[in-house]
Scaffold this active site. Structure first.
Site, PDB file in Angstrom:
ATOM      1  N   SER A 157     -10.247  -0.603   6.835  1.00 29.03           N
ATOM      2  CA  SER A 157      -9.621  -0.456   5.513  1.00 29.03           C
ATOM      3  C   SER A 157      -8.949  -1.692   4.932  1.00 29.03           C
ATOM      4  CB  SER A 157      -8.597   0.671   5.543  1.00 29.03           C
ATOM      5  OG  SER A 157      -9.250   1.881   5.311  1.00 29.03           O
TER       6      SER A 157
ATOM      7  N   SER B 131      -9.895   1.771   2.633  1.00 23.95           N
ATOM      8  CA  SER B 131      -9.000   2.515   1.783  1.00 23.95           C
ATOM      9  C   SER B 131      -7.946   1.676   1.058  1.00 23.95           C
ATOM     10  CB  SER B 131      -8.282   3.575   2.616  1.00 23.95           C
ATOM     11  OG  SER B 131      -7.425   2.970   3.573  1.00 23.95           O
TER      12      SER B 131
ATOM     13  N   LYS C  71       0.846  -1.204   0.000  1.00 26.66           N
ATOM     14  CA  LYS C  71       0.000   0.000   0.000  1.00 26.66           C
ATOM     15  C   LYS C  71       0.883   1.257   0.000  1.00 26.66           C
ATOM     16  CE  LYS C  71      -4.001   1.884   2.560  1.00 26.66           C
ATOM     17  NZ  LYS C  71      -4.885   1.746   3.722  1.00 26.66           N
TER      18      LYS C  71
HETATM   19  N1  GLN Z   1     -13.416   3.871   5.882  1.00 22.98           N
HETATM   20  C1  GLN Z   1     -12.882   4.316   7.134  1.00 22.98           C
HETATM   21  C2  GLN Z   1     -12.522   5.780   7.061  1.00 22.98           C
HETATM   22  O1  GLN Z   1     -12.712   6.366   6.048  1.00 22.98           O
HETATM   23  C3  GLN Z   1     -11.725   3.461   7.531  1.00 22.98           C
HETATM   24  C4  GLN Z   1     -10.471   3.845   6.883  1.00 22.98           C
HETATM   25  C5  GLN Z   1      -9.301   3.036   7.334  1.00 22.98           C
HETATM   26  O2  GLN Z   1      -9.446   2.020   7.992  1.00 22.98           O
HETATM   27  N2  GLN Z   1      -8.123   3.551   7.007  1.00 22.98           N
HETATM   28  O3  GLN Z   1     -12.068   6.351   8.016  1.00 22.98           O
END
Ligand code: GLN
Length: 486
Positions: A181, A157, A78
C-alpha cells in the site's frame, strides 16, 4: 530558489536553516495548493489551524537555534493514523465521527520532530485495496491522469498520500503498507515510497488491518527525503510489543556512497507470465544502471514466490476479520439502531462496512473456521515461513533484490473494480516482502508508452534500511526520472 511547493524536504530544511523561508510560508503555500487541487480528492480532511500553529512553533524554535529534525516540514497523514481530536476513520463509514482522544505513536514522533500536519489523506477503506476507489469518501485521482486527460487511480491503499506528494501538495507523507500500500501507489504516482522492516515503527494508534503485516512508512520526492522521514518516525515503543527494541541508526549514513562490488539479485520467478514488455524492459534497464555503477547482477531463485499472493490473501483477511470484530456500534463510531442488540450489531456492520471490507471479513472468517483452519490458515502460515526462508537464503549471497513494483502502469478509475482477483494481482510483486517483513522501497525509473510513471522495487534483509537507501539513491541518480518528464 524554486517554488516552495516544489522543494524537497532536504532543500526546505536548508532554506529554513538559512532563514530564506519560514515554516509559516511553507505551510501556507501547501495549504493554498491543497485548496487549488481539491478535485484530486487526495485529502479528506484539511487541518489548516493545526498546520499554522505547528509552523509557528517551528519558526520560534528555528529562530532560537533549537531546530528539530523535521522542523517546519509540511506532511500529509494517511487517515489510518489516529490523530488527537482530528478525523481518523481509515476512510470507513463504520468509524463515523470518530475523533481519537490520543495520538498514534508515529504521528506523535513526527510532531516531536517538528513535522507540520496538513491534513488526513484519502485511502481504501481499512487499507483494503489497490486503487483508493474503496474509500467511503469517494475515489482519489492520480495527478498524472490530468496530464493525459484521463481519470486514473493513484494506486492504493495509501493513494491520497501518494497523490499529495506527486501533486506538490505536501513535501512528504505518511502511509501504511500491509501488502504494498505504499510501494504500489508510489509507483503509480511517480514518487518514492518506503516500507521499513516490520517492527521498525510502532503500530500503536494505527487503525489495524492485518497486524502481523501492517507497517507505517513514508512517501517523498527523493530517497533522501524518505530516509529523513523514517528517521523521525522509527523507534521502539513499549505500547507495541512487536516494535523492535534498540537504537535507531542514522538511516542516511550510507547515502552518497558508491555500490561497487555490491551484489544485486534478480529473482527469476518474478518474470510473471503476461508481464507487459515495457515492465520487463524497465527492470532490465534498472539492472543495467546498477551494473554500470559497479554492482554485480546475479540471477537468484525465490522458489515459493508463486504462493505469495494466495498466502497473503488468506493471512491478511484472517487477521482483518479478527481485528474488525471490534466495530459493533457500541463504543464508538457508527450505530444503526435495531429492535434487539443483535439487530443493532447487524445493521451497524451492514451499513458501516463497504463491499471489499465485507468480502475480506467473509474470507477471513471462513479460513479461520474450525473446519477449514488447517487447510487454509495453518497452511498459509507454513508457506509464509517458506517464503521467508527463500529470502533468508538469497540474502546470504546478495545485498539487495531488484524487481518491478507493479505489473502495470496506473489504470482508469472504475477498471478492475468488479473483478477482485484482477485487482489483487496489482500486489504480485509487493506482497512477498511484506510476508517476510522486509524493508523495501519503490522509486520512479521511467515512463510507459502512455507517458505514465513506472517504478522499480529494491528489497534488503531485515534491519538493513541504510543499505537499502544507499542502493536506492544510486539507482535514483542513474535513472534521473525528473529529466524524463516534460
Ligand atoms: N492491496 C493490498 C490489499 O488490498 C495491500 C493493501 C495494503 O498494503 N494495505 O490488501
Amino acid at each position: 530558489m524554486s517554488k516552495l511547493t516544489e522543494l524537497t524536504i532536504e532543500e526546505a530544511l536548508e532554506g529554513l536553516k538559512n532563514k530564506e523561508l519560514s515554516a509559516k510560508d511553507l505551510a501556507r503555500a501547501h495549504l493554498d495548493a491543497m485548496e487549488e487541487h481539491r478535485d484530486l480528492n487526495s485529502f479528506i480532511t484539511e487541518t489548516p489551524e493545526i498546520a499554522l500553529q505547528q509552523a509557528d512553533e517551528a519558526d520560534k524554535r528555528i529562530a532560537a537555534g533549537e531546530a528539530k529534525l523535521l522542523d517546519g516540514i509540511p506532511i500529509a497523514v494517511k487517515d489510518l493514523f489516529c490523530t488527537k481530536g482530528v478525523h481518523s476513520q481509515s476512510c470507513s463509514h463504520i468509524l463515523d465521527g470518530f475523533k481519537p482522544e490520543y495520538e498514534s505513536s508515529v504521528t506523535q514522533k513526527l510532531f516531536d520532530n517538528g513535522g507540520v500536519m496538513l491534513g488526513k489523506t484519502n485511502m481504501d477503506e481499512m487499507a483494503m485495496g489497490s486503487a483508493t476507489t474503496n474509500s467511503y469518501y469517494g475515489a482519489c485521482k492520480n495527478p498524472w491522469g490530468k496530464k493525459i486527460g484521463v481519470d486514473l487511480v493513484p494506486g492504493g491503499s495509501s493513494g491520497g498520500s501518494a497523490a499529495a506528494v506527486s501533486a506538490n501538495l505536501a513535501l512528504g507523507a505518511l502511509g501504511s503498507d500491509t501488502g504494498g500500500s505504499i510501494r504500489q501507489p508510489a509507483a503509480f504516482c511517480g514518487v518514492t515510497g518506503m516500507k521499513p522492516t516490520y517492527g521498525r515503527c510502532s503500530r500503536w494508534g494505527m487503525i489495524a488491518f492485518a497486524s502481523s503485516l501492517d507497517q507505517a512508512g513514508t512517501f517523498g520526492k527523493t530517497v533522501k527525503d524518505n530516509a529523513l522521514l523514517l528517521q523521525a518516525i522509527a523507534g521502539h515503543d513499549p505500547k507495541d510489543s512487536t516494535s523492535i527494541p534498540g537504537d535507531i541508526p542514522d538511516f542516511s549514513s550510507m547515502i552518497g556512497q558508491d555500490i561497487k562490488g555490491k551484489k544485486i539479485g534478480i529473482p527469476k520467478e518474478y518474470n510473471a507470465a503476461g508481464m507487459p514488455e515495457e515492465i520487463s524492459e524497465l527492470w532490465k534497464e534498472g539492472a543495467k544502471m546498477l551494473e554500470k555503477e559497479g554492482a554485480e547482477i546475479v540471477e537468484i531463485s525465490l522458489p515459493h514466490t508463486k504462493f505469495a499472493l494466495p498466502t497473503y490473501y488468506i493471512i491478511a483477511p484472517a487477521e482483518a476479520s479478527s481485528n474488525l470484530a471490534r466495530y459493533d456500534g457500541v463504543r464508538y463510531g457508527l450505530r444503526v439502531e435495531g429492535k434487539t442488540l443483535d439487530e443493532m450489531y447487524e445493521n451497524t456492520r451492514a451499513e458501516g462496512f463497504g463491499a471489499e471490507v465485507k468480502r475480506r471479513i467473509m474470507i477471513g472468517t471462513y479460513v479461520l473456521s474450525a473446519g477449514y483452519y488447517d487447510a487454509y490458515y495453518k497452511k498459509a502460515q507454513k508457506v509464509r515461513t517458506l517464503i521467508y526462508n527463500d529470502f533468508h537464503s538469497a540474502f546470504a549471497n546478495v545485498d539487495a533484490i531488484l524487481t518491478p513494483t507493479t505489473p502495470s502502469e496506473a489504470f482508469k478509475i472504475g477498471e478492475k473494480q468488479d473483478d477482485p482477483i484482477t485487482m489483487y494481482l496489482n500486489d504480485l510483486f509487493t506482497v512477498a516482502a511484506s510476508l517476510a517483513g522486509l524493508p523495501s522501497i519503490s522509486l520512479p525509473i521511467g515512463l510507459s508508452k502512455n507517458k505514465l510513471p513506472l517504478g522499480l522495487q529494491l528489497i534488503t534483509a531485515p534491519m538493513q534500511e541504510e543499505k537499502l537507501f544507499n542502493i536506492a539513491h544510486v539507482l535514483e541518480s542513474a535513472a534521473d526520472f525528473k529529466s524524463k518528464i516534460d
